[in-house]
Design a protein around this motif. Sequence first.
Motif, PDB file in Angstrom:
ATOM      1  N   TYR A  53       0.808  -1.218   0.000  1.00 34.38           N
ATOM      2  CA  TYR A  53       0.000   0.000   0.000  1.00 34.38           C
ATOM      3  C   TYR A  53       0.843   1.270   0.000  1.00 34.38           C
ATOM      4  O   TYR A  53       0.359   2.332  -0.355  1.00 34.38           O
TER       5      TYR A  53
ATOM      6  N   VAL B 192      -7.095   3.304  -1.658  1.00 37.91           N
ATOM      7  CA  VAL B 192      -7.857   2.133  -1.247  1.00 37.91           C
ATOM      8  C   VAL B 192      -8.652   1.550  -2.417  1.00 37.91           C
ATOM      9  O   VAL B 192      -8.779   0.327  -2.541  1.00 37.91           O
TER      10      VAL B 192
ATOM     11  N   ILE C  77      -6.408  -0.692  -4.270  1.00 40.02           N
ATOM     12  CA  ILE C  77      -6.175  -1.919  -3.501  1.00 40.02           C
ATOM     13  C   ILE C  77      -7.353  -2.874  -3.664  1.00 40.02           C
ATOM     14  O   ILE C  77      -7.169  -4.080  -3.898  1.00 40.02           O
TER      15      ILE C  77
ATOM     16  N   TRP D  99      -6.704   4.697   8.657  1.00 39.17           N
ATOM     17  CA  TRP D  99      -6.388   4.298   7.275  1.00 39.17           C
ATOM     18  C   TRP D  99      -6.542   2.791   7.128  1.00 39.17           C
ATOM     19  O   TRP D  99      -7.133   2.298   6.155  1.00 39.17           O
ATOM     20  N   TYR D 100      -6.023   2.043   8.077  1.00 42.41           N
ATOM     21  CA  TYR D 100      -6.082   0.586   8.003  1.00 42.41           C
ATOM     22  C   TYR D 100      -7.508   0.078   8.179  1.00 42.41           C
ATOM     23  O   TYR D 100      -7.921  -0.881   7.506  1.00 42.41           O
TER      24      TYR D 100
ATOM     25  N   ALA E 113      -9.197   0.567   4.871  1.00 38.99           N
ATOM     26  CA  ALA E 113      -8.719  -0.375   3.855  1.00 38.99           C
ATOM     27  C   ALA E 113      -9.304  -1.766   4.088  1.00 38.99           C
ATOM     28  O   ALA E 113      -9.842  -2.399   3.169  1.00 38.99           O
TER      29      ALA E 113
END
Length: 384
Positions: free
Chosen positions: A61, A88, A91, A120-121, A124
């Motif tokens: 990422y 994202v 991804i 952010w995680y 995602a």
Amino acid sequence: MREIRSLLARAADGGRITPDEALLLYTQAPLHELGQAADAVRRRRFPDGIATYIIDRNINYTNVCVTACKFCAFYRAPKHEEGWVRDVADIVGKCGEAVELGATQIMLQGGHHPEFGIEWYENAFSSIKAAYPQLALHSLGASEVVHIGRTSGLSHEQVIVRLRDAGLDSFAGAGAEILTERPRAAIAPLKEPGHVWLSVMETAHGLGLESTATFMMGTGETNAERIEHMRMIRDVQDRTGGFRSFIPWTYQPENNHLKGRTQATLFEYLRLVAVARLFFDNVAHLQGSWLTTGKEVGQLTLHLGADDLGSVMLEENVVSSAGARHRTNRTELIHLIRSADRIPAQRDTLYNHLVVHRDPADDPVDERVASHYSSTALPLVQAS
């Protein structure tokens, strides 16, 4: 020699060996007899003769990282002109491509970006799970937990709980490298100490997130320090049972600050695989590496205690940045396993068998299911 043979017999029968005994076997046992003992352990643990592989994709990422490990060719410092961040939506699109090719697992990994906090995680992971709930997110590692904790002002437990609730299924063994204090400080002075890495994993196991354990060998560590790395993992496993597998691989020396030739020979690697199968009486699976050592050596690990050959690896950028150039595809991986006198099987993250390839006439044929490296850190390197 009598002592070594007695020790091999005890280990082959399932007896626990001490770190000192493991070191003796690693340095002095004849390779053939060492391999026979390790294979005996493998056969007793997996009497069905099956060896597995998985189809997954490693999605990076970002290559922006503040940790600056000396062995890493992938990272770029913050504000470096070659630094990048993948959004994202991109991804999620890559996850869709992987699903279409039969992938069951995603390994989301990247640098320790100074601006990436827990949100952010969470975004995602929840976005991936919303689009592809069937994908297992076997991603990040203890080092990312430490970094997120610092960035977001959270405890390790709080980070793990929020990642789990956002969709993380299990932790990869990323960031372990070598856990022994002296060599870890030498190659990754800004990374958390080995005991902290293990503490994070132990906390994760207690919260229901299992993981793998890895070892990057060949960065200047001694034989005793290699065994100590395994001892540290085994001690945690005694308490938690949360490590699904042990995955050793060899340091790649190109395009990084550590440089130098790989200091672990192929024979040292193979001996470590065999000793690991004898030493880890409490870890179910042992994975052989073809990415860093080559397909022939990967196949040999199946005769030295390994029961898994890892991933077809639809995408890999980090290790290939440092010089790993080996590629394979599903057809070839199945052939490697079968020609090692094992029954090939595609597995999932939990090592459940999805498809057992008993009849070669029924083997899947799809040229697109192949490993790929395209180092975004090194744009001049082209996949062949």
